[in-house]
Motif scaffolding. Structure first.
Motif, PDB file in Angstrom:
ATOM      1  N   PHE A  81      -2.709  -3.920  -9.617  1.00 21.50           N
ATOM      2  CA  PHE A  81      -1.647  -4.615  -8.896  1.00 21.50           C
ATOM      3  C   PHE A  81      -2.223  -5.490  -7.781  1.00 21.50           C
ATOM      4  O   PHE A  81      -1.860  -6.664  -7.648  1.00 21.50           O
ATOM      5  N   PHE A  82      -3.133  -4.942  -6.998  1.00 21.88           N
ATOM      6  CA  PHE A  82      -3.681  -5.714  -5.887  1.00 21.88           C
ATOM      7  C   PHE A  82      -4.610  -6.831  -6.381  1.00 21.88           C
ATOM      8  O   PHE A  82      -4.740  -7.866  -5.719  1.00 21.88           O
ATOM      9  N   ALA A  83      -5.246  -6.637  -7.524  1.00 18.99           N
ATOM     10  CA  ALA A  83      -6.023  -7.730  -8.104  1.00 18.99           C
ATOM     11  C   ALA A  83      -5.104  -8.898  -8.450  1.00 18.99           C
ATOM     12  O   ALA A  83      -5.421 -10.060  -8.171  1.00 18.99           O
ATOM     13  N   ILE A 117       0.843  -1.200   0.000  1.00 12.01           N
ATOM     14  CA  ILE A 117       0.000   0.000   0.000  1.00 12.01           C
ATOM     15  C   ILE A 117       0.873   1.243   0.000  1.00 12.01           C
ATOM     16  O   ILE A 117       0.610   2.216  -0.728  1.00 12.01           O
ATOM     17  N   GLY A 118       1.929   1.233   0.810  1.00 13.18           N
ATOM     18  CA  GLY A 118       2.838   2.382   0.845  1.00 13.18           C
ATOM     19  C   GLY A 118       3.809   2.389  -0.309  1.00 13.18           C
ATOM     20  O   GLY A 118       4.131   3.448  -0.847  1.00 13.18           O
ATOM     21  N   TYR A 119       4.291   1.209  -0.695  1.00 10.69           N
ATOM     22  CA  TYR A 119       5.315   1.140  -1.735  1.00 10.69           C
ATOM     23  C   TYR A 119       4.779   1.626  -3.079  1.00 10.69           C
ATOM     24  O   TYR A 119       5.501   2.266  -3.841  1.00 10.69           O
ATOM     25  N   LEU A 120       3.511   1.329  -3.381  1.00 11.11           N
ATOM     26  CA  LEU A 120       2.938   1.723  -4.664  1.00 11.11           C
ATOM     27  C   LEU A 120       1.976   2.904  -4.536  1.00 11.11           C
ATOM     28  O   LEU A 120       1.158   3.140  -5.420  1.00 11.11           O
ATOM     29  N   ALA A 121       2.059   3.621  -3.435  1.00 15.36           N
ATOM     30  CA  ALA A 121       1.184   4.784  -3.255  1.00 15.36           C
ATOM     31  C   ALA A 121       1.366   5.760  -4.414  1.00 15.36           C
ATOM     32  O   ALA A 121       2.483   6.103  -4.795  1.00 15.36           O
ATOM     33  N   GLY A 122       0.252   6.194  -4.986  1.00 12.47           N
ATOM     34  CA  GLY A 122       0.300   7.125  -6.108  1.00 12.47           C
ATOM     35  C   GLY A 122       0.372   6.468  -7.464  1.00 12.47           C
ATOM     36  O   GLY A 122       0.233   7.153  -8.486  1.00 12.47           O
ATOM     37  N   ASP A 123       0.586   5.151  -7.507  1.00  9.72           N
ATOM     38  CA  ASP A 123       0.626   4.444  -8.790  1.00  9.72           C
ATOM     39  C   ASP A 123      -0.778   4.441  -9.388  1.00  9.72           C
ATOM     40  O   ASP A 123      -1.754   4.098  -8.723  1.00  9.72           O
ATOM     41  N   ARG A 124      -0.891   4.772 -10.652  1.00  7.80           N
ATOM     42  CA  ARG A 124      -2.209   4.903 -11.268  1.00  7.80           C
ATOM     43  C   ARG A 124      -2.894   3.554 -11.487  1.00  7.80           C
ATOM     44  O   ARG A 124      -4.108   3.498 -11.692  1.00  7.80           O
ATOM     45  N   SER A 125      -2.106   2.468 -11.468  1.00  8.37           N
ATOM     46  CA  SER A 125      -2.680   1.136 -11.691  1.00  8.37           C
ATOM     47  C   SER A 125      -2.661   0.294 -10.432  1.00  8.37           C
ATOM     48  O   SER A 125      -2.586  -0.935 -10.495  1.00  8.37           O
TER      49      SER A 125
END
Length: 633
Positions: free
Chosen positions: A118-120, A106-114
């Motif tokens: 990723f979590f799916a 959640i923190g590592y990819l914060a701000g990623d538009r996709s």
């Protein structure tokens, strides 16, 4: 009691799939909230798995296990789930460590538009791994095996705008599919012989099979193991897979997917224990992989590639152990490795994140005060993977190495001891270069502070990294061995007497580990070494022999022997066979249909006389035909 446990098992299995479907369907609306939802789903699955452990063990004791039938397709194809000590251990790691990695992401990819996509993918991967380890039959195993490969393809190639990530994902997928073919072959042979794909049916009579047939089945299964668990020579996808986000490396290539081969051999212990030829093959390949991974780890400068080759080496230890029959030790090393390797990857992610995606350890240095959490986390992980006393790896790695000796494999024992020394050298090499010496970072103020969602999972992993190995104290009389006894009691090979006991083996391993640490200190950690580290590291990188820089030329051999001939054959098909034969046949059919249509169309002229004449000719021909038949009779 088993009825409630079985229903709970269904829920645990399907929860991650539900999270994946939610993230896929509503991702554009959920955006960052998808991370919280998918993490919660995996957290619930972990809580359910813990409940299964506590309550089922309490009510049924140590010797327990149950099946949950899902569907019967045809006789011999009853597909279902099973929970026993072995599948429970893997499920705990998949959901427990997987939950921490989800929160970290959640923190590592914060701000990623996709981020929803990723979590799916992450939830889908967890579902696929649970399918693999919870299935009670070979077909369910194959389904999970294939889905795991698909999920890893999605995750490794998550950064779809990077050609290197796309190429790495494609490479991992192709190699894994090669392994899938071996597994399918083995399953076809199993069904042809037994008329069933159920573990229970097959293992009950496995010892009655002729040795060559049993070895053939094991060879097919081991092909899948070698591909999924990155064993030589099918290991080349693993370092390239570091192109994916760091949480993917922690989840797939440290804690879960690459250990699927270890699970398969442990699950099929009755097959391997009945085939000495297969045991020898697996043990030798595991030993070669452990040694090669350590040697290649010595010459890496990318922090994630160092950890990737260390994963390859440690998986080699596990494969070596379960291959020769030291099942308890191999599974224990899987358990401890999941914690300390996930910790190492996530702590490395803290460094990469705060240094604006820098991964070259030559451009780090002096970070112990600047990043104290990353320092203590990586220190704990390094001490564990090197097998320092009081840390988890000390108990599990020594159990593996002693198991080689106990099961009559002194050469594999020697390779294990040597690899332990090399592991200490390259891991402490990384530790000294990253955290000591001068600060060689080039980003100055351009850093990204890590959020609490990244720091808390790292801090929580330090605990099991230290204490997880304590379950294996006392060897065959340990709680660990007693817990796994229902799975392996009928598949234990003959043990030989040895002049060395566990204490002597541990002392010998520690001597090699100490030599590796001392060598790393003298070259990278001493005051003399760090005073000129920048220039020396650059010269050292230039002086690495090409044989090591090309990773023993394995990729080159695969490219020359397989990839290039396949490309040439494909070009021949596309330029000659396809246009002249395939397309030519299609064109000829189209031409014939056109000519036939033209002739038929000429008959449809709209004149009643013509239609009447055609009808009359048909009637005459019909009567003449049947008249001739009467004459013949």
């Amino acid at each position: 009691m088993n009825g409630y446990a079985a229903q709970a098992l269904d829920v645990i299995w399907l929860l991650p799939l539900l999270g994946a479907l939610i993230a896929w369907t509503f991702g554009p609306r959920l955006r960052a909230a998808a991370g919280g939802i998918c993490s919660a789903v995996v957290g619930l699955a972990f809580a359910g798995t813990l409940a299964e452990l506590v309550f089922v063990s309490r009510w049924t004791g140590m010797h327990w296990g149950f099946h949950q039938s899902l569907v019967t397709w045809v006789p011999g194809f009853t597909l279902g789930l099973q929970l026993d000590p072995l599948s429970l251990i893997w499920s705990l790691i998949i959901t427990g460590v997987g939950f921490l990695i989800h929160v970290y992401s959640i923190g590592y990819l914060a701000g990623d538009r996709s981020i929803a996509r990723f979590f799916a993918y992450m939830n889908f991967f967890v579902f696929a791994m649970l399918t693999l380890v919870l299935s009670d039959n070979f077909v369910g195993l194959l389904v999970g095996w294939g889905l795991v490969g698909l999920a890893s393809y999605f995750l490794i190639g998550y950064y779809i705008d990077r050609p290197s990530a796309v190429a790495a994902a494609r490479k991992a997928f192709v190699i894994n599919v090669f392994g899938d073919v071996g597994m399918m072959f083995a399953i076809v042979v199993v069904f042809a012989l037994f008329g069933s794909v159920s573990y229970t049916d097959v293992f009950a009579v496995a010892h009655d099979l002729p040795s060559p047939v049993l070895a053939l089945i094991c060879l097919g299964l081991f092909t899948a193991c070698a591909a999924k668990s990155a064993q030589v020579p099918l290991h080349t996808w693993l370092p390239d897979a570091m192109e994916g986000p760091t949480p993917v490396s922690a989840l797939i290539h440290a804690a879960t997917m690459v250990t699927a081969g270890v699970y398969l051999i442990a699950r099929c212990a009755p097959l391997w224990s009945s085939s000495p030829e297969a045991q020898e093959l697996v043990g030798v390949v595991g030993a070669i992989t452990a040694l090669c991974g350590a040697l290649l780890g010595i010459v890496q400068w990318d922090i994630k590639r160092i950890l990737a080759y260390s994963t390859m080496s440690q998986i080699g230890y596990m494969i070596m152990a379960v291959g020769v029959g030291a099942y308890d030790a191999g599974v224990l090393h899987f358990f401890t490795h999941a914690f300390f390797k996930a910790l190492l990857f996530l702590a490395a992610g803290l460094i990469i994140h705060e240094l604006a995606n820098e991964q070259d350890i030559r451009k780090m240095g002096g970070l112990r005060k600047r990043m104290p959490l990353a320092f203590w986390a990586i220190t704990s992980g390094v001490l564990a993977i090197c097998g320092i006393p009081l840390f988890s790896g000390f108990y599990s790695k020594d159990a593996v190495i002693y198991g080689m000796l106990l099961h009559g494999h002194p050469i594999l024992f020697a390779i294990g001891v040597l690899t332990a020394g090399l592991t200490a050298f390259y891991m402490f090499r990384m530790w000294f270069i990253v955290f000591f010496g001068s600060d060689r970072t080039e980003h100055g103020e351009e850093t990204h502070a890590s959020s609490w969602t990244m720091r808390i999972p790292v801090a929580l992993l330090i605990g099991p990294t230290v204490v997880a190995g304590y379950l294996g104290i006392a060897g065959s009389a340990s709680p660990w061995s007693r817990f796994l006894a229902p799975v392996f009691d009928g598949a234990r090979p003959f043990e030989v007497s040895t002049p060395l006991n566990e204490t002597a083996v541990s002392s010998l391993v520690l001597i090699f580990v100490a030599c590796g640490i001392l060598a790393a200190y003298l070259r990278y950690g001493s005051a003399r070494a760090t005073s000129r580290d920048t220039l020396r590291l650059m010269r050292e990188a230039e002086g690495i022999p090409l044989f090591f820089r090309r990773a023993f030329y394995v990729d080159d051999f695969i490219r020359v022997l397989i990839v290039r001939p396949a490309q040439i054959f494909g070009a021949f098909l596309s330029r000659f066979i396809d246009p002249r034969f395939i397309d030519g046949l299609v064109h000829d059919v189209a031409w014939f249909a056109g000519v036939l249509g033209f002739e038929v169309r000429a008959m449809q002229n709209g004149q009643v006389r013509g239609y009447a004449f055609t009808l009359a000719v048909g009637v005459v021909a019909f009567i003449a035909y049947f008249t001739s038949l009467g004459g013949v009779r």
